[in-house]
Write a protein that holds these residues in place. Structure first.
Motif, short mmCIF file in Angstrom:
data_model
loop_
_atom_site.label_atom_id
_atom_site.label_comp_id
_atom_site.label_asym_id
_atom_site.label_seq_id
_atom_site.Cartn_x
_atom_site.Cartn_y
_atom_site.Cartn_z
N SER A 140 -10.98 6.23 9.19
CA SER A 140 -10.12 5.10 9.55
C SER A 140 -10.91 3.98 10.23
CB SER A 140 -8.99 5.56 10.48
OG SER A 140 -9.52 6.12 11.67
N ALA A 141 -12.08 4.33 10.83
CA ALA A 141 -12.91 3.31 11.46
C ALA A 141 -13.51 2.36 10.44
CB ALA A 141 -14.02 3.97 12.29
N ASP A 142 -13.59 2.80 9.17
CA ASP A 142 -14.16 1.96 8.11
C ASP A 142 -13.09 1.13 7.40
OD1 ASP A 142 -16.72 2.96 8.57
OD2 ASP A 142 -16.36 4.69 7.26
N VAL A 143 -11.83 1.37 7.71
CA VAL A 143 -10.74 0.67 7.02
C VAL A 143 -10.60 -0.73 7.59
CG1 VAL A 143 -8.27 0.65 6.60
CG2 VAL A 143 -9.52 2.81 6.50
N ARG A 144 -10.56 -1.72 6.69
CA ARG A 144 -10.33 -3.10 7.11
C ARG A 144 -8.86 -3.49 6.98
NH1 ARG A 144 -15.56 -1.54 7.61
NH2 ARG A 144 -16.95 -3.31 8.04
N SER A 145 -8.25 -3.11 5.88
CA SER A 145 -6.86 -3.48 5.68
C SER A 145 -6.19 -2.49 4.74
CB SER A 145 -6.75 -4.90 5.09
OG SER A 145 -7.28 -4.94 3.77
N VAL A 146 -4.86 -2.48 4.80
CA VAL A 146 -4.04 -1.65 3.92
C VAL A 146 -2.99 -2.57 3.32
CG1 VAL A 146 -2.52 0.35 3.74
CG2 VAL A 146 -4.42 0.37 5.38
N ARG A 147 -2.88 -2.56 2.00
CA ARG A 147 -1.94 -3.45 1.31
C ARG A 147 -0.94 -2.64 0.50
NH1 ARG A 147 -2.06 -5.57 -3.93
NH2 ARG A 147 -4.20 -4.82 -4.25
#
Length: 401
Positions: A304-311
């Protein structure tokens, strides 16, 4: 273009192409959100219905054409024409269903599919046998191939858009009319030249009369109609996902409470004890450490630390890790419930962003837009109702007060 054609069979051929396109695109739209064996079955079903729709439309159009009465259909070229159609449709859908569908990949797949549709048509045409030769006008050949490629590109774009409802119907109608237009354009440039010597009829091989072909085409029309009707039946899994998304979607009061520092009531299988002083609040979900994403060879997990956005993407989501987007089986509401609210915030009805990765923000219209960092920076819209919360999370509230 329709000179001498039976108008009822012409109309039937267009309807068949539309129904085949609707059923095929409807199945194809589910591929990206379905892992494993089911994904392969959906790909095969989508390719099969599109191929059957195109091929059946072609031969209904042939039955509508004013061809010589003693014409027979050679079985081998007729079967080969269908195999060509099924093969190129399947390969094209496969290429655009794996990885990220770049413009080059979509255009390449469209050229392959368009060339395959045109090849199917002309191989099927030269399966006609009788006391005649067939001649084609070169400009009509080139125009029909161009129409086939444009049709294929539009069809693949419809597949990638995961369209449903009215948009799926519109794209299917456009697909059916375009495929039919390609066929009748090619037929307009085709001419039967009678042969003086009856010995040139056909060299031999298994042949079928127009009556037998009519029976085969009728059966395939029934298959397409049955597939179309089955595609209208709601999928139980989708209904369950929609119900789950509605149940887990926090109410507006819960969102406001979250923005004021109080915890929204969100159900989750992973629970933490309620904080001291919060005996009236339900337990909240433990933040997810990793998110599942679908890859070409199975399900992967990213931190989750690498996640920028969720669409949001229909009943699923697409997760951006700063480099590319990948499909996640969670709904947008489930993703919001699972992610750490101290790091992630839902800035839009369809978007969640990681606040530590925000590198740029500006007002745009009634809302705003923010940019997330990474090797491939990307921008996400912010709804007007969320601007104040985003500014507060970024430490900009006082500056713009």
């Amino acid at each position: 273009m329709f000179r001498g054609h039976d108008p009822y069979l012409v109309a039937l051929s267009v309807v068949i192409a539309i129904l085949g396109g609707y059923t095929g695109f409807g199945l194809a739209a589910r591929i990206r959100g379905t892992p494993g064996v089911s994904r392969r079955l959906l790909l095969a079903g989508a390719a099969g219905f599109l191929a059957v729709g195109i091929w059946t439309m072609h031969f209904v159009g042939m039955l509508a054409a004013p061809i010589p009465a003693d014409t027979v259909y050679l079985v081998l070229p007729t079967i080969i024409s269908f195999l060509i159609c099924a093969l190129v449709v399947g390969i094209s859908l496969f290429f655009v269903s794996i990885g990220e569908p770049s413009l080059r990949r979509v255009v390449g797949s469209a050229v392959l599919l368009g060339a395959g549709i045109a090849s199917m048509h002309y191989v099927g045409i030269h399966g006609l046998a009788g006391n005649f030769a067939i001649r084609h006008d070169m400009p009509m050949i080139l125009l029909s191939i161009l129409l086939a490629i444009v049709t294929a590109y539009g069809g693949l774009r419809a597949f990638l858009a995961r369209q449903e409802g009215v948009r799926l119907i519109a794209s299917s109608i456009a697909f059916g009319v375009a495929v039919s237009g390609m066929h009748y354009t090619a037929m307009y440039g085709m001419h039967f030249v009678p042969l003086a010597d009856a010995a040139h009829r056909h060299a031999g091989g298994l042949a079928a009369s127009q009556q037998i072909l009519s029976v085969v085409v009728s059966v395939l029309c029934f298959v397409i109609a049955a597939g179309f009707l089955l595609s209208l039946v709601p999928e139980p899994r989708r209904q369950n996902l929609a119900a789950a998304a509605a149940a887990s979607d926090p109410a507006p009061e819960a969102v406001v409470a979250s923005s004021q520092g109080r915890e929204p009531a969100v159900a989750s299988p992973r629970l933490m004890p309620a904080p001291l002083g919060g005996l009236g609040q339900p337990p909240r979900a433990a933040p997810a450490v990793r998110l599942p994403v679908e890859g070409a060879n199975g399900t992967h997990f990213i931190d989750s630390a690498d996640v920028r956005s969720v669409r949001a993407d229909a009943h699923y989501t697409r997760v951006h890790d700063g480099t590319r987007e990948r499909m996640c089986p969670w709904s947008i509401s489930e993703a919001e419930a699972q992610l750490d609210p101290g790091l992630f915030v839902r800035v839009h009805r369809s978007h969640i962003v990681a606040i530590p990765h925000v590198s740029f923000v500006r007002k745009e219209g009634d809302g705003a837009v923010i940019e997330l960092d990474g090797p491939s920076p990307h921008r996400v819209p912010v709804s007007r109702a969320k601007i104040a919360e985003v500014k507060a999370r970024l430490g900009l509230a006082k500056r713009h007060a």
